[in-house]
Design a protein around this motif. Structure first.
Motif, short mmCIF file in Angstrom:
data_model
loop_
_atom_site.label_atom_id
_atom_site.label_comp_id
_atom_site.label_asym_id
_atom_site.label_seq_id
_atom_site.Cartn_x
_atom_site.Cartn_y
_atom_site.Cartn_z
N MET A 1 0.84 -1.18 0.00
CA MET A 1 0.00 0.00 0.00
C MET A 1 0.88 1.23 0.00
SD MET A 1 -2.82 -1.17 2.72
CE MET A 1 -2.33 -2.82 3.15
N VAL A 2 0.47 2.21 -0.75
CA VAL A 2 1.23 3.45 -0.83
C VAL A 2 0.33 4.56 -0.27
CG1 VAL A 2 2.46 5.05 -2.31
CG2 VAL A 2 2.42 2.64 -2.88
N SER A 3 0.43 4.81 1.01
CA SER A 3 -0.34 5.92 1.58
C SER A 3 0.47 7.20 1.47
CB SER A 3 -0.72 5.64 3.03
OG SER A 3 0.43 5.45 3.80
N ASP A 4 1.75 7.07 1.33
CA ASP A 4 2.65 8.18 1.13
C ASP A 4 3.90 7.58 0.53
OD1 ASP A 4 4.94 10.05 1.91
OD2 ASP A 4 3.20 11.23 2.51
N PHE A 5 4.48 8.20 -0.48
CA PHE A 5 5.62 7.58 -1.14
C PHE A 5 6.77 7.32 -0.20
CE2 PHE A 5 3.41 9.53 -4.80
CZ PHE A 5 3.11 8.36 -5.45
N GLY A 6 6.93 8.14 0.83
CA GLY A 6 8.00 7.93 1.81
C GLY A 6 7.63 6.89 2.85
N LEU A 7 6.37 6.47 2.89
CA LEU A 7 5.92 5.53 3.90
C LEU A 7 5.35 4.25 3.30
CD1 LEU A 7 4.07 8.15 6.13
CD2 LEU A 7 6.31 7.13 6.57
N SER A 8 5.64 3.98 2.04
CA SER A 8 5.06 2.80 1.40
C SER A 8 5.62 1.53 2.02
CB SER A 8 5.34 2.83 -0.10
OG SER A 8 6.71 2.79 -0.35
N LYS A 9 4.78 0.51 2.03
CA LYS A 9 5.21 -0.79 2.53
C LYS A 9 4.28 -1.86 2.00
CE LYS A 9 3.58 -2.05 6.87
NZ LYS A 9 3.68 -2.11 8.30
N THR A 10 4.75 -3.08 2.06
CA THR A 10 3.93 -4.22 1.67
C THR A 10 3.29 -4.76 2.94
OG1 THR A 10 5.45 -4.75 -0.10
CG2 THR A 10 3.97 -6.50 0.61
N GLU A 11 2.00 -4.99 2.87
CA GLU A 11 1.27 -5.50 4.03
C GLU A 11 0.53 -6.75 3.60
OE1 GLU A 11 0.09 -6.39 7.47
OE2 GLU A 11 1.31 -4.60 7.29
N GLU A 39 -7.29 -0.20 -1.24
CA GLU A 39 -8.23 0.78 -1.81
C GLU A 39 -7.74 2.21 -1.63
OE1 GLU A 39 -10.25 -2.93 -0.50
OE2 GLU A 39 -9.07 -1.44 0.59
N VAL A 40 -6.89 2.45 -0.62
CA VAL A 40 -6.37 3.82 -0.43
C VAL A 40 -5.49 4.22 -1.61
CG1 VAL A 40 -6.54 3.74 2.09
CG2 VAL A 40 -4.37 3.13 0.99
N ASP A 41 -4.81 3.24 -2.21
CA ASP A 41 -3.98 3.54 -3.38
C ASP A 41 -4.85 3.92 -4.57
OD1 ASP A 41 -1.75 2.92 -1.89
OD2 ASP A 41 -1.55 0.90 -2.69
N ILE A 42 -5.98 3.26 -4.71
CA ILE A 42 -6.91 3.58 -5.80
C ILE A 42 -7.41 5.02 -5.64
CG2 ILE A 42 -9.15 3.00 -6.84
CD1 ILE A 42 -6.88 0.97 -7.42
N TRP A 43 -7.75 5.39 -4.41
CA TRP A 43 -8.16 6.77 -4.13
C TRP A 43 -7.07 7.75 -4.58
CZ3 TRP A 43 -12.40 9.32 -2.05
CH2 TRP A 43 -12.19 10.65 -1.68
N SER A 44 -5.83 7.48 -4.19
CA SER A 44 -4.72 8.37 -4.53
C SER A 44 -4.51 8.46 -6.04
CB SER A 44 -3.43 7.91 -3.84
OG SER A 44 -3.58 7.98 -2.45
N ILE A 45 -4.69 7.35 -6.73
CA ILE A 45 -4.60 7.36 -8.20
C ILE A 45 -5.69 8.27 -8.76
CG2 ILE A 45 -4.91 5.96 -10.29
CD1 ILE A 45 -3.54 3.66 -8.66
N GLY A 46 -6.87 8.26 -8.16
CA GLY A 46 -7.94 9.16 -8.58
C GLY A 46 -7.56 10.62 -8.40
N VAL A 47 -6.94 10.94 -7.26
CA VAL A 47 -6.51 12.31 -7.01
C VAL A 47 -5.46 12.74 -8.04
CG1 VAL A 47 -5.32 13.83 -5.36
CG2 VAL A 47 -7.06 12.22 -4.54
N ILE A 48 -4.51 11.87 -8.29
CA ILE A 48 -3.45 12.18 -9.26
C ILE A 48 -4.03 12.34 -10.66
CG2 ILE A 48 -1.39 11.24 -10.39
CD1 ILE A 48 -0.74 9.95 -7.56
N THR A 49 -4.95 11.47 -11.04
CA THR A 49 -5.59 11.56 -12.36
C THR A 49 -6.34 12.89 -12.48
OG1 THR A 49 -5.82 9.16 -12.44
CG2 THR A 49 -7.18 10.43 -13.96
N TYR A 50 -7.06 13.25 -11.44
CA TYR A 50 -7.79 14.52 -11.41
C TYR A 50 -6.83 15.68 -11.68
CZ TYR A 50 -11.06 18.07 -9.56
OH TYR A 50 -11.89 19.16 -9.40
N ILE A 51 -5.72 15.71 -10.95
CA ILE A 51 -4.73 16.78 -11.12
C ILE A 51 -4.16 16.80 -12.53
CG2 ILE A 51 -2.45 17.60 -10.39
CD1 ILE A 51 -3.19 16.51 -7.55
N LEU A 52 -3.86 15.63 -13.07
CA LEU A 52 -3.27 15.57 -14.41
C LEU A 52 -4.22 16.05 -15.50
CD1 LEU A 52 -1.32 12.19 -14.20
CD2 LEU A 52 -0.37 14.52 -14.24
N LEU A 53 -5.52 15.97 -15.24
CA LEU A 53 -6.49 16.39 -16.24
C LEU A 53 -6.91 17.85 -16.14
CD1 LEU A 53 -8.74 13.22 -16.48
CD2 LEU A 53 -7.13 14.09 -18.18
#
Length: 149
Positions: A1-11, A39-53
């Motif tokens: 899960m990537v909740s923050d790029f500096g805090l990513s870890k495998t769970e 699912e938190v990663d999916i949310w973050s992908i949505g935020v990033i996609t929003y910004i890119l568009l």
């Protein structure tokens, strides 16, 4: 899960409970201090996609409490004129990624099969100039605000 790029870890258990992440990108369940999964990663992908568009984030406020309220409610919009040239399919993709209930968000596999990703539903309008300008306005202002403290 990537909740923050500096805090990513495998769970391996599939659930985490640590409240962490970059405020504007963090999913509602993290702010609500609920156990969370991929699912938190999916949310973050949505935020990033929003910004890119469009060039600016879906959630923004100088006050973190207000920012968190917006995120907890999944309170975002597709503002005109910035979203006028973006396809309905792209907007639907973002809505399904940034769905408040993590159980109703797309999975990675579903996201990759979404018509906007694998089909031909994207518009061909060149949005690069407006996105670049909005990014410049938002992210330069934010950088200046941080460095001026």
């Amino acid at each position: 899960m990537v909740s923050d790029f500096g805090l990513s870890k495998t769970e391996e258990s599939g659930a985490m409970a640590t409240a962490c992440g970059t405020p504007g990108y963090v999913a509602p369940e993290v702010l609500a201090q609920q156990p969370y999964g991929k699912e938190v990663d999916i949310w973050s992908i949505g935020v990033i996609t929003y910004i890119l568009l469009c060039g600016y984030p879906p959630f923004y406020d100088e006050n973190d409490s207000e920012l968190f309220r917006q995120i907890l409610r999944a309170d975002y919009e597709f503002d005109s004129p910035y979203w006028d040239e973006i396809s309905d399919s792209a907007k639907q993709f973002i809505r399904k990624l940034m769905c408040k209930d993590p159980k109703n968000r797309l999975t990675c596999e579903e996201a990759l099969r979404h018509p906007w990703i694998c089909g031909n539903t994207a518009k061909t309008t060149d949005i690069s100039a407006s996105v670049r300008e909005e990014m410049r306005k938002h992210f330069i202002k934010k950088k200046w605000r941080v460095s001026s403290k």
